[in-house]
Design a protein around this motif. Structure first.
Motif: not given
Length: 326
Positions: A270-284
């Motif tokens: 997961d630390d090699r993934v370039i994507a919106i962080p999970v915590d930010k995603l779940l706040r949308i």
């Protein structure tokens, strides 16, 4: 003394209530025209119509349109805490292409009907379901959103990268929105490379857009990648998938891998993934997941269980399977 189901015993009043209700609801006559025809005020017509409802003369009956599965949608919403469930008809023997087409069409209709015009929308780059939705959308007569932003790296092998860019650019054009691309791959060789790319000014700018999103449109992936993802260079390798499966992985959203209970599989991969962080995603506020079919059932269960999605667009058979465990 015999009783009557109506609130008033005056026959003349009942007749007037009935007459006004029939003129308005059955014959489609406007309230102002009813007032003129009966020599009463329009305000009285309005009051009579309300009294007709109270007295039971007028009753509202909702007739469900063919192909709309309102009861099952409401059951999923109540049982899983979803804000919205959208279920589309698919033939039981439909192949994967037909399934994608049906779900894509359902998602397109849902999106076109629910946009505010001021939404800032995050989009997963490599989802065939989201691409199927985009391909079935029509240009909106007014602006549907201000911007659409990639949620994970969208660059890869040239023969597959056009999928990612076409998805975002087409959706932006349909909505009259500005496209914001992630100029990086979805998966890199090691965490140090990821950290270095995240410091790039273009990535920093994209990350600022992630902070202000009002909704997302995301595919829910199974552990086995689609053909387009496999050829893009953005899929997990076979040994990595084996490791993830050993840790209970059932699917992914934006390359963040999840278990059937909704928990995220964290660690070096997961630390090699370039994507919106999970915590930010779940706040949308609004997070729309689009997926269906037997091979994605556990991934959909995980996405719902973990609150990764607040709305789900899926097919009838998958919805029925989900309803079995409520």
């Amino acid at each position: 003394m015999s009783s009557t189901p109506f609130a008033t015993p005056v026959d003349g009043q009942l007749r007037l209530l009935t007459k006004v209700a029939r003129m308005y609801h059955e014959r489609g006559i406007r309230q102002s025209e009813i007032a003129a025809a009966l020599s009463i005020s329009q305000a009285k017509v309005s009051r009579l119509l309300k009294r007709a409802e109270t007295a039971g003369i007028v009753r509202t009956i909702v007739t469900v349109a063919p192909g709309v599965h309102a009861e099952l949608e409401e059951r999923l919403e109540a049982g899983y805490g979803l804000a919205e469930a959208v279920i589309v008809d698919v033939e039981p023997d439909a192949d994967e292409a037909e399934l994608l087409a049906a779900i894509g069409a359902g998602a397109a209709g849902y999106l076109e009907a629910s946009l505010s015009g001021t939404d800032r929308i995050g989009v997963s780059s490599w989802s065939r379901s989201v691409l199927a939705m985009t391909d079935r959308m029509r240009p909106l007569p007014t602006r549907g959103a201000t911007e659409v932003v990639q949620l994970l790296g969208g660059t890869g092998a040239p023969e597959a990268q056009s999928h990612s860019h076409r998805l975002l650019s087409s959706l932006a054009r349909m909505l009259g929105a500005d496209p914001i691309y992630v100029q990086a791959p979805g998966i890199v060789a090691d965490p140090a490379v990821r950290d270095s790319l995240l410091k790039d000014p273009s990535m920093q700018e994209t990350m600022r857009h992630w902070e202000s999103l009002t909704m997302t449109i995301m595919g829910i992936g199974s552990i086995e990648p689609s053909d387009v993802l496999s050829t893009s260079g953005n899929a997990f390798a076979d040994d990595e998938r084996a490791q993830l499966l050993a840790e209970g992985a059932v699917g992914d959203i934006c390359h963040h891998v999840l278990r059937i209970d909704g928990s995220a599989v964290t660690g070096e991969i997961d630390d090699r993934v370039i994507a919106i962080p999970v915590d930010k995603l779940l706040r949308i506020p609004r997070r729309v997941g689009i997926a269906g079919g037997e091979r994605k059932l556990d991934a959909i269960r995980g996405a719902i269980a973990g609150g990764w999605v607040t709305a789900l667009v899926t097919d009838l058979h998958t919805a029925e399977r989900l309803a079995e465990t409520i």
